[in-house]
Design an enzyme around this catalytic site. Structure first.
Site, PDB file in Angstrom:
ATOM      1  N   CYS A  79       0.908  -1.299  -0.150  1.00  0.00           N
ATOM      2  CA  CYS A  79       0.177   0.293   0.092  1.00  0.00           C
ATOM      3  C   CYS A  79       0.844   1.286   0.048  1.00  0.00           C
ATOM      4  O   CYS A  79       1.624   1.479   0.687  1.00  0.00           O
ATOM      5  CB  CYS A  79      -0.852   0.033   1.327  1.00  0.00           C
ATOM      6  SG  CYS A  79      -1.948   1.310   1.204  1.00  0.00           S
ATOM      7  N   ASP A 299      30.543   9.787  53.823  1.00  0.00           N
ATOM      8  CA  ASP A 299      31.851   9.752  53.114  1.00  0.00           C
ATOM      9  C   ASP A 299      32.320   8.329  52.986  1.00  0.00           C
ATOM     10  O   ASP A 299      31.807   7.386  54.060  1.00  0.00           O
ATOM     11  CB  ASP A 299      32.690  10.737  53.664  1.00  0.00           C
ATOM     12  CG  ASP A 299      32.245  12.151  53.561  1.00  0.00           C
ATOM     13  OD1 ASP A 299      31.665  12.468  52.534  1.00  0.00           O
ATOM     14  OD2 ASP A 299      32.776  12.961  54.361  1.00  0.00           O
TER      15      ASP A 299
END
Length: 481
Positions: A79, A299
Protein backbone atom coordinates in the site's frame (compact mmCIF):
# COMPACT_ATOMS: atom_id res chain seq x y z
CA UNK A 1 -22.50 -8.52 -11.55
CA UNK A 2 -26.15 -8.92 -10.54
CA UNK A 3 -27.52 -7.89 -7.16
CA UNK A 4 -28.13 -11.54 -6.30
CA UNK A 5 -24.48 -12.46 -6.89
CA UNK A 6 -23.06 -9.60 -4.81
CA UNK A 7 -21.90 -10.33 -1.23
CA UNK A 8 -24.38 -9.24 1.40
CA UNK A 9 -22.37 -7.79 4.30
CA UNK A 10 -24.15 -7.18 7.57
CA UNK A 11 -24.05 -4.44 10.15
CA UNK A 12 -21.13 -2.10 9.70
CA UNK A 13 -20.14 -3.83 6.48
CA UNK A 14 -23.52 -3.02 4.98
CA UNK A 15 -23.26 0.59 6.09
CA UNK A 16 -19.72 0.85 4.74
CA UNK A 17 -20.73 -0.72 1.43
CA UNK A 18 -23.55 1.80 0.96
CA UNK A 19 -21.27 4.76 1.72
CA UNK A 20 -18.50 3.83 -0.72
CA UNK A 21 -17.92 6.14 -3.65
CA UNK A 22 -17.25 3.80 -6.62
CA UNK A 23 -15.12 6.21 -8.64
CA UNK A 24 -12.97 7.15 -5.64
CA UNK A 25 -12.46 3.50 -4.73
CA UNK A 26 -11.55 2.75 -8.34
CA UNK A 27 -8.96 5.56 -8.28
CA UNK A 28 -7.45 4.39 -5.00
CA UNK A 29 -7.22 0.77 -6.11
CA UNK A 30 -5.47 1.84 -9.28
CA UNK A 31 -3.03 3.97 -7.27
CA UNK A 32 -2.09 1.03 -5.07
CA UNK A 33 -4.01 1.84 -1.87
CA UNK A 34 -4.92 -1.23 0.19
CA UNK A 35 -8.51 -2.21 1.03
CA UNK A 36 -8.17 -1.27 4.71
CA UNK A 37 -6.87 2.19 3.91
CA UNK A 38 -9.68 2.66 1.37
CA UNK A 39 -12.24 1.81 4.05
CA UNK A 40 -10.54 4.27 6.43
CA UNK A 41 -10.48 7.09 3.89
CA UNK A 42 -13.61 6.71 1.75
CA UNK A 43 -16.42 5.45 4.02
CA UNK A 44 -18.59 8.05 5.74
CA UNK A 45 -18.71 6.13 9.01
CA UNK A 46 -15.87 6.98 11.41
CA UNK A 47 -16.00 3.49 12.95
CA UNK A 48 -13.31 1.05 11.94
CA UNK A 49 -13.57 -2.40 13.49
CA UNK A 50 -12.44 -5.94 12.83
CA UNK A 51 -15.46 -6.60 10.56
CA UNK A 52 -14.33 -3.90 8.12
CA UNK A 53 -10.77 -5.17 8.43
CA UNK A 54 -11.74 -8.54 6.92
CA UNK A 55 -12.82 -7.03 3.60
CA UNK A 56 -10.72 -8.29 0.69
CA UNK A 57 -10.08 -6.55 -2.61
CA UNK A 58 -12.40 -9.00 -4.42
CA UNK A 59 -15.18 -8.30 -1.90
CA UNK A 60 -14.62 -4.59 -2.29
CA UNK A 61 -14.82 -4.81 -6.07
CA UNK A 62 -17.89 -7.00 -5.77
CA UNK A 63 -19.69 -4.28 -3.80
CA UNK A 64 -18.92 -1.74 -6.51
CA UNK A 65 -20.16 -3.79 -9.46
CA UNK A 66 -18.74 -4.03 -12.96
CA UNK A 67 -15.92 -1.86 -14.22
CA UNK A 68 -13.78 -1.73 -11.11
CA UNK A 69 -12.21 -5.15 -11.27
CA UNK A 70 -10.87 -4.60 -14.76
CA UNK A 71 -9.40 -1.19 -13.86
CA UNK A 72 -7.73 -2.37 -10.71
CA UNK A 73 -4.29 -3.93 -10.68
CA UNK A 74 -4.61 -7.71 -10.27
CA UNK A 75 -1.18 -7.97 -8.67
CA UNK A 76 -1.09 -7.56 -4.87
CA UNK A 77 1.21 -4.68 -3.95
CA UNK A 78 2.40 -2.80 -0.89
CA UNK A 79 0.00 0.00 0.00
CA UNK A 80 1.30 3.46 -0.92
CA UNK A 81 -0.35 4.92 2.20
CA UNK A 82 0.28 2.55 5.11
CA UNK A 83 3.40 0.96 3.52
CA UNK A 84 2.10 -2.53 4.33
CA UNK A 85 1.35 -1.88 8.01
CA UNK A 86 -2.39 -2.64 7.71
CA UNK A 87 -1.68 -5.44 5.22
CA UNK A 88 0.49 -7.23 7.82
CA UNK A 89 3.41 -7.19 5.41
CA UNK A 90 6.72 -6.09 6.89
CA UNK A 91 10.43 -6.84 7.11
CA UNK A 92 12.09 -8.15 10.28
CA UNK A 93 15.29 -6.83 11.87
CA UNK A 94 17.33 -8.70 9.25
CA UNK A 95 15.21 -7.01 6.56
CA UNK A 96 13.71 -10.35 5.58
CA UNK A 97 10.19 -10.01 4.17
CA UNK A 98 7.59 -11.51 6.55
CA UNK A 99 4.09 -12.51 5.44
CA UNK A 100 3.27 -15.01 8.18
CA UNK A 101 0.63 -14.67 10.93
CA UNK A 102 1.21 -11.14 12.22
CA UNK A 103 -0.06 -11.72 15.78
CA UNK A 104 1.75 -15.06 16.11
CA UNK A 105 5.01 -13.40 15.05
CA UNK A 106 4.58 -10.66 17.67
CA UNK A 107 3.59 -13.19 20.34
CA UNK A 108 6.71 -15.28 19.73
CA UNK A 109 8.99 -12.24 20.10
CA UNK A 110 7.23 -11.14 23.30
CA UNK A 111 7.54 -14.61 24.85
CA UNK A 112 11.21 -14.83 23.87
CA UNK A 113 11.92 -11.81 26.10
CA UNK A 114 10.78 -13.78 29.14
CA UNK A 115 8.50 -11.28 30.89
CA UNK A 116 5.91 -12.26 33.51
CA UNK A 117 2.67 -10.29 33.02
CA UNK A 118 -1.10 -10.65 33.11
CA UNK A 119 -1.92 -7.39 31.30
CA UNK A 120 -0.24 -5.13 28.79
CA UNK A 121 -0.39 -1.78 27.00
CA UNK A 122 0.11 -1.81 23.23
CA UNK A 123 2.10 1.09 21.77
CA UNK A 124 2.66 1.75 18.07
CA UNK A 125 5.30 3.94 16.47
CA UNK A 126 5.06 4.74 12.76
CA UNK A 127 7.35 6.64 10.40
CA UNK A 128 6.22 10.16 9.51
CA UNK A 129 6.15 9.11 5.85
CA UNK A 130 2.83 7.33 6.44
CA UNK A 131 1.01 10.47 7.61
CA UNK A 132 2.63 12.43 4.76
CA UNK A 133 1.45 9.84 2.23
CA UNK A 134 -2.07 9.88 3.66
CA UNK A 135 -2.17 13.65 3.51
CA UNK A 136 -1.06 13.59 -0.11
CA UNK A 137 -3.71 10.99 -1.01
CA UNK A 138 -6.43 13.06 0.64
CA UNK A 139 -5.26 16.16 -1.23
CA UNK A 140 -5.41 14.15 -4.46
CA UNK A 141 -8.97 13.04 -3.66
CA UNK A 142 -10.04 16.59 -2.80
CA UNK A 143 -8.84 17.66 -6.21
CA UNK A 144 -11.32 15.28 -7.82
CA UNK A 145 -14.15 14.92 -5.29
CA UNK A 146 -14.10 18.17 -3.32
CA UNK A 147 -17.86 18.23 -2.65
CA UNK A 148 -18.20 14.68 -1.31
CA UNK A 149 -19.36 14.25 2.32
CA UNK A 150 -16.95 11.40 3.03
CA UNK A 151 -13.99 13.73 2.49
CA UNK A 152 -15.18 15.90 5.38
CA UNK A 153 -15.57 13.04 7.87
CA UNK A 154 -12.94 12.27 10.49
CA UNK A 155 -10.50 9.59 9.39
CA UNK A 156 -9.31 6.71 11.52
CA UNK A 157 -5.51 6.85 11.71
CA UNK A 158 -3.29 3.97 10.60
CA UNK A 159 -2.12 3.62 14.21
CA UNK A 160 -5.66 3.31 15.60
CA UNK A 161 -6.71 0.98 12.80
CA UNK A 162 -3.76 -1.30 13.50
CA UNK A 163 -4.71 -1.50 17.18
CA UNK A 164 -8.24 -2.46 16.22
CA UNK A 165 -6.86 -5.24 14.04
CA UNK A 166 -4.38 -6.77 16.47
CA UNK A 167 -5.56 -6.08 20.04
CA UNK A 168 -8.20 -8.81 20.39
CA UNK A 169 -6.09 -11.54 18.72
CA UNK A 170 -3.07 -10.45 20.74
CA UNK A 171 -5.02 -10.65 24.01
CA UNK A 172 -6.10 -14.17 23.15
CA UNK A 173 -2.63 -15.23 21.99
CA UNK A 174 -0.85 -13.87 25.09
CA UNK A 175 -3.60 -14.83 27.53
CA UNK A 176 -3.50 -11.33 29.02
CA UNK A 177 -5.73 -8.28 29.35
CA UNK A 178 -5.08 -4.98 27.62
CA UNK A 179 -5.40 -2.12 30.08
CA UNK A 180 -3.37 0.46 31.99
CA UNK A 181 -0.57 -1.95 32.78
CA UNK A 182 3.05 -1.44 33.79
CA UNK A 183 4.06 -3.80 30.97
CA UNK A 184 4.31 -2.20 27.53
CA UNK A 185 4.59 -3.88 24.14
CA UNK A 186 5.85 -1.43 21.53
CA UNK A 187 5.57 -2.10 17.80
CA UNK A 188 8.08 0.12 16.02
CA UNK A 189 7.73 0.44 12.27
CA UNK A 190 10.75 2.11 10.71
CA UNK A 191 11.14 3.36 7.19
CA UNK A 192 13.01 1.27 4.65
CA UNK A 193 14.86 3.12 1.87
CA UNK A 194 13.56 6.57 0.95
CA UNK A 195 13.19 5.47 -2.67
CA UNK A 196 10.76 2.72 -1.68
CA UNK A 197 8.25 4.82 0.23
CA UNK A 198 5.61 5.79 -2.30
CA UNK A 199 5.65 9.50 -3.04
CA UNK A 200 7.46 10.71 -6.13
CA UNK A 201 7.31 14.43 -5.27
CA UNK A 202 10.43 16.39 -6.12
CA UNK A 203 11.64 19.17 -3.81
CA UNK A 204 10.11 21.68 -6.23
CA UNK A 205 6.77 19.87 -6.19
CA UNK A 206 6.78 19.60 -2.42
CA UNK A 207 7.53 23.31 -2.09
CA UNK A 208 4.76 24.15 -4.56
CA UNK A 209 2.25 21.97 -2.70
CA UNK A 210 3.06 23.66 0.61
CA UNK A 211 2.71 27.08 -1.03
CA UNK A 212 -0.68 26.08 -2.44
CA UNK A 213 -1.81 24.89 0.97
CA UNK A 214 -0.79 28.18 2.57
CA UNK A 215 -2.76 30.02 -0.12
CA UNK A 216 -5.85 27.98 0.64
CA UNK A 217 -5.58 25.55 -2.24
CA UNK A 218 -5.66 22.06 -0.74
CA UNK A 219 -6.10 20.13 -3.95
CA UNK A 220 -3.83 17.85 -5.93
CA UNK A 221 -5.51 16.67 -9.10
CA UNK A 222 -2.57 14.91 -10.72
CA UNK A 223 -1.24 11.52 -9.68
CA UNK A 224 2.02 12.16 -7.72
CA UNK A 225 2.48 8.56 -6.57
CA UNK A 226 4.62 5.63 -7.50
CA UNK A 227 4.53 2.01 -6.38
CA UNK A 228 6.11 0.99 -3.08
CA UNK A 229 8.80 -1.67 -3.43
CA UNK A 230 9.63 -2.30 0.25
CA UNK A 231 7.44 -2.46 3.37
CA UNK A 232 8.36 -1.02 6.75
CA UNK A 233 10.78 -2.79 9.09
CA UNK A 234 8.98 -3.98 12.23
CA UNK A 235 10.68 -4.46 15.59
CA UNK A 236 8.99 -5.46 18.85
CA UNK A 237 10.21 -4.05 22.15
CA UNK A 238 8.89 -5.03 25.57
CA UNK A 239 9.39 -2.83 28.58
CA UNK A 240 8.26 -3.15 32.18
CA UNK A 241 7.90 0.03 34.20
CA UNK A 242 10.50 0.23 37.01
CA UNK A 243 9.87 -1.75 40.18
CA UNK A 244 11.25 -0.71 43.56
CA UNK A 245 12.78 -2.48 46.53
CA UNK A 246 13.51 -0.76 49.81
CA UNK A 247 15.15 -1.31 53.14
CA UNK A 248 17.98 0.03 55.31
CA UNK A 249 21.66 -0.60 54.79
CA UNK A 250 24.68 -0.67 57.09
CA UNK A 251 28.24 0.11 56.05
CA UNK A 252 30.85 -1.48 58.32
CA UNK A 253 34.00 -0.57 56.38
CA UNK A 254 35.79 2.77 56.10
CA UNK A 255 36.95 1.81 52.61
CA UNK A 256 33.55 1.34 50.93
CA UNK A 257 31.82 4.16 49.07
CA UNK A 258 28.05 4.50 48.85
CA UNK A 259 27.99 4.55 45.04
CA UNK A 260 30.46 3.23 42.51
CA UNK A 261 33.41 5.63 42.53
CA UNK A 262 35.83 5.65 39.60
CA UNK A 263 38.43 8.38 38.96
CA UNK A 264 40.64 8.18 35.86
CA UNK A 265 39.70 4.51 35.40
CA UNK A 266 40.79 3.71 38.95
CA UNK A 267 38.36 2.45 41.57
CA UNK A 268 38.22 4.39 44.81
CA UNK A 269 37.66 2.08 47.75
CA UNK A 270 37.23 -1.66 48.00
CA UNK A 271 33.60 -1.79 46.88
CA UNK A 272 30.36 0.20 47.02
CA UNK A 273 27.03 -0.20 48.79
CA UNK A 274 25.27 0.33 45.47
CA UNK A 275 27.04 -2.54 43.73
CA UNK A 276 26.76 -5.00 46.62
CA UNK A 277 23.01 -4.51 47.09
CA UNK A 278 21.98 -3.73 43.50
CA UNK A 279 24.18 -6.48 42.10
CA UNK A 280 22.40 -8.98 44.35
CA UNK A 281 18.84 -7.87 43.50
CA UNK A 282 19.17 -7.39 39.73
CA UNK A 283 19.74 -11.08 38.79
CA UNK A 284 16.68 -12.09 40.81
CA UNK A 285 14.55 -9.68 38.73
CA UNK A 286 16.11 -10.55 35.37
CA UNK A 287 16.19 -6.80 34.78
CA UNK A 288 18.23 -4.71 32.36
CA UNK A 289 19.76 -2.35 34.92
CA UNK A 290 19.20 -0.72 38.30
CA UNK A 291 19.48 2.64 40.02
CA UNK A 292 20.42 3.13 43.66
CA UNK A 293 18.74 5.86 45.74
CA UNK A 294 19.44 6.63 49.40
CA UNK A 295 18.25 9.12 52.02
CA UNK A 296 21.51 11.08 52.03
CA UNK A 297 25.04 9.73 51.93
CA UNK A 298 28.10 9.28 54.09
CA UNK A 299 31.73 9.75 53.07
CA UNK A 300 33.76 6.70 52.13
CA UNK A 301 35.63 6.79 55.47
CA UNK A 302 32.42 7.06 57.54
CA UNK A 303 30.62 3.96 58.78
CA UNK A 304 26.81 3.66 58.72
CA UNK A 305 25.72 1.91 61.91
CA UNK A 306 22.74 2.04 64.29
CA UNK A 307 19.38 1.59 62.59
CA UNK A 308 20.83 1.88 59.05
CA UNK A 309 20.17 4.31 56.22
CA UNK A 310 16.94 4.04 54.13
CA UNK A 311 17.52 3.15 50.48
CA UNK A 312 15.64 2.20 47.31
CA UNK A 313 16.72 0.01 44.41
CA UNK A 314 14.93 0.87 41.15
CA UNK A 315 15.08 -2.03 38.68
CA UNK A 316 14.56 -1.23 35.01
CA UNK A 317 12.59 -3.58 32.73
CA UNK A 318 12.36 -6.48 35.17
CA UNK A 319 11.12 -9.73 33.72
CA UNK A 320 10.01 -11.13 37.08
CA UNK A 321 9.37 -9.89 40.58
CA UNK A 322 11.10 -11.97 43.27
CA UNK A 323 9.03 -13.24 46.16
CA UNK A 324 9.54 -12.03 49.70
CA UNK A 325 11.22 -15.35 50.45
CA UNK A 326 13.74 -14.66 47.67
CA UNK A 327 14.36 -11.16 49.06
CA UNK A 328 14.94 -12.62 52.51
CA UNK A 329 17.50 -15.01 51.01
CA UNK A 330 19.23 -12.09 49.25
CA UNK A 331 19.33 -10.18 52.53
CA UNK A 332 20.84 -13.17 54.35
CA UNK A 333 23.43 -13.66 51.60
CA UNK A 334 24.59 -10.04 51.90
CA UNK A 335 24.65 -10.13 55.69
CA UNK A 336 26.54 -13.42 55.81
CA UNK A 337 29.19 -12.51 53.25
CA UNK A 338 32.75 -13.30 54.25
CA UNK A 339 34.07 -9.72 54.21
CA UNK A 340 31.00 -8.20 55.91
CA UNK A 341 31.46 -4.84 54.25
CA UNK A 342 27.74 -4.06 54.04
CA UNK A 343 24.58 -5.21 55.80
CA UNK A 344 20.88 -4.95 54.94
CA UNK A 345 17.62 -5.18 56.89
CA UNK A 346 13.90 -4.95 56.06
CA UNK A 347 14.46 -5.64 52.34
CA UNK A 348 11.08 -5.75 50.60
CA UNK A 349 9.16 -4.88 47.44
CA UNK A 350 7.56 -1.42 47.62
CA UNK A 351 5.50 0.87 45.43
CA UNK A 352 6.95 3.78 43.46
CA UNK A 353 5.21 6.24 45.80
CA UNK A 354 7.80 5.37 48.47
CA UNK A 355 10.45 7.10 46.33
CA UNK A 356 8.58 10.41 46.62
CA UNK A 357 8.00 9.81 50.34
CA UNK A 358 11.70 9.21 50.90
CA UNK A 359 12.67 12.40 49.06
CA UNK A 360 10.13 14.39 51.08
CA UNK A 361 11.37 12.81 54.32
CA UNK A 362 14.97 13.82 53.62
CA UNK A 363 14.19 17.46 54.34
CA UNK A 364 12.70 16.53 57.73
CA UNK A 365 15.17 13.86 58.80
CA UNK A 366 17.53 14.05 61.74
CA UNK A 367 20.85 12.24 61.85
CA UNK A 368 22.82 11.04 64.83
CA UNK A 369 26.59 10.62 64.91
CA UNK A 370 29.43 9.40 67.07
CA UNK A 371 32.68 11.28 66.39
CA UNK A 372 36.12 10.54 67.83
CA UNK A 373 37.60 14.02 68.47
CA UNK A 374 41.11 15.18 69.39
CA UNK A 375 41.69 18.58 70.98
CA UNK A 376 44.96 20.43 71.62
CA UNK A 377 44.44 20.69 75.40
CA UNK A 378 43.13 18.28 78.02
CA UNK A 379 39.34 17.98 78.25
CA UNK A 380 37.89 19.44 81.48
CA UNK A 381 34.70 18.46 83.31
CA UNK A 382 33.41 21.97 82.70
CA UNK A 383 33.81 21.38 78.94
CA UNK A 384 31.63 18.27 79.13
CA UNK A 385 28.89 20.06 81.01
CA UNK A 386 29.01 23.12 78.74
CA UNK A 387 28.78 21.14 75.51
CA UNK A 388 26.10 18.76 76.81
CA UNK A 389 23.91 21.67 77.93
CA UNK A 390 23.66 23.13 74.41
CA UNK A 391 20.30 22.51 72.75
CA UNK A 392 19.07 23.58 69.30
CA UNK A 393 22.37 25.31 68.54
CA UNK A 394 22.25 27.32 65.30
CA UNK A 395 25.40 27.27 63.16
CA UNK A 396 26.35 28.82 59.82
CA UNK A 397 28.26 26.69 57.34
CA UNK A 398 29.79 27.81 54.07
CA UNK A 399 30.31 25.12 51.46
CA UNK A 400 33.28 23.08 52.76
CA UNK A 401 36.64 23.57 51.07
CA UNK A 402 36.86 19.83 50.36
CA UNK A 403 33.73 19.88 48.15
CA UNK A 404 34.02 23.34 46.58
CA UNK A 405 35.22 21.80 43.33
CA UNK A 406 31.84 20.13 42.79
CA UNK A 407 29.35 22.26 44.74
CA UNK A 408 28.39 25.92 44.55
CA UNK A 409 29.52 28.44 47.14
CA UNK A 410 26.63 28.83 49.60
CA UNK A 411 26.10 29.64 53.25
CA UNK A 412 23.59 27.48 55.09
CA UNK A 413 22.09 27.63 58.57
CA UNK A 414 21.90 24.29 60.29
CA UNK A 415 20.75 23.12 63.73
CA UNK A 416 22.60 20.93 66.23
CA UNK A 417 19.71 19.52 68.24
CA UNK A 418 21.76 18.10 71.10
CA UNK A 419 25.28 16.95 72.01
CA UNK A 420 26.78 14.64 74.59
CA UNK A 421 30.47 14.22 75.47
CA UNK A 422 31.85 10.82 76.47
CA UNK A 423 35.34 10.81 78.02
CA UNK A 424 37.96 8.28 76.95
CA UNK A 425 39.95 6.81 79.83
CA UNK A 426 43.69 7.19 79.67
CA UNK A 427 43.89 10.20 77.32
CA UNK A 428 42.28 13.54 78.10
CA UNK A 429 42.97 14.88 74.58
CA UNK A 430 40.45 12.47 73.04
CA UNK A 431 36.70 12.13 73.57
CA UNK A 432 33.60 10.75 71.85
CA UNK A 433 31.12 13.39 70.72
CA UNK A 434 27.57 12.11 70.30
CA UNK A 435 25.31 14.55 68.50
CA UNK A 436 21.98 14.85 66.70
CA UNK A 437 21.80 17.30 63.80
CA UNK A 438 19.54 18.65 61.10
CA UNK A 439 19.83 17.01 57.68
CA UNK A 440 22.64 18.46 55.59
CA UNK A 441 24.99 19.37 58.43
CA UNK A 442 28.70 18.89 57.68
CA UNK A 443 29.93 17.16 60.85
CA UNK A 444 33.64 17.14 60.07
CA UNK A 445 33.58 20.89 59.47
CA UNK A 446 31.53 21.48 62.62
CA UNK A 447 34.31 19.85 64.62
CA UNK A 448 37.41 21.56 63.14
CA UNK A 449 35.79 24.76 61.86
CA UNK A 450 37.03 24.51 58.25
CA UNK A 451 39.35 27.53 58.61
CA UNK A 452 36.54 29.63 60.03
CA UNK A 453 33.95 28.69 57.38
CA UNK A 454 31.73 27.01 60.03
CA UNK A 455 30.72 29.11 63.04
CA UNK A 456 30.49 28.25 65.81
CA UNK A 457 32.50 25.01 65.73
CA UNK A 458 33.60 22.59 68.40
CA UNK A 459 37.04 24.19 68.26
CA UNK A 460 35.64 27.70 68.86
CA UNK A 461 33.29 26.46 71.59
CA UNK A 462 36.19 24.82 73.49
CA UNK A 463 38.62 27.60 72.61
CA UNK A 464 41.26 25.28 71.16
CA UNK A 465 42.20 23.36 68.07
CA UNK A 466 39.89 20.40 67.40
CA UNK A 467 40.25 17.61 64.82
CA UNK A 468 37.95 14.75 63.93
CA UNK A 469 39.66 11.34 63.87
CA UNK A 470 36.78 9.01 63.02
CA UNK A 471 33.07 9.41 62.34
CA UNK A 472 30.13 7.00 62.43
CA UNK A 473 26.48 7.61 61.53
CA UNK A 474 24.43 5.97 64.28
CA UNK A 475 20.86 6.78 63.23
CA UNK A 476 18.85 8.33 60.37
CA UNK A 477 15.35 9.38 61.39
CA UNK A 478 12.93 9.98 58.49
CA UNK A 479 10.02 12.29 59.33
CA UNK A 480 8.08 10.65 62.17
CA UNK A 481 10.17 7.45 62.11
Amino acid sequence: MSDESKPTPGGLLNEAARSLHPSAVKDLLSLGVCERCILRLVTVTATFDSDLATVSSSTLRGWLGSGVEEAASPEPSICIVCLGVLQFVFSDAKQTLVKSDHVAWITDLVKQQGHEFDSFVLEVSLPSTISENERAVLLYLKGKYSDEAWLQSEKVSVKDALKVLVLDPLRASLGAKSDSSSFHIRLTYSQASDEAQGLSETKHERKKRKTDEENGSNCMSENPFKKVSEPCILSVHCNKMPIFFGGRYFKYSRNVSQSRWIIDDERMGEASVEEIIGGSILPACLGDSYKFHAAGREDIDVRMLGSGRPFLIEVQNSRKCPSQQSLTEIEEKINNSEKKLVGVKDLKFIGSECWAMMREGEAEKQKQYAALVWISRPLEEEDCNSVSSMKELKILQKTPIRVLHRRSQLERERTIHWMKVEKIKGNAHYFLLHLCTQAGTYIKEFVHGDLGRTTPSMGSILGCRAEIIQLDVTDVKMGDS
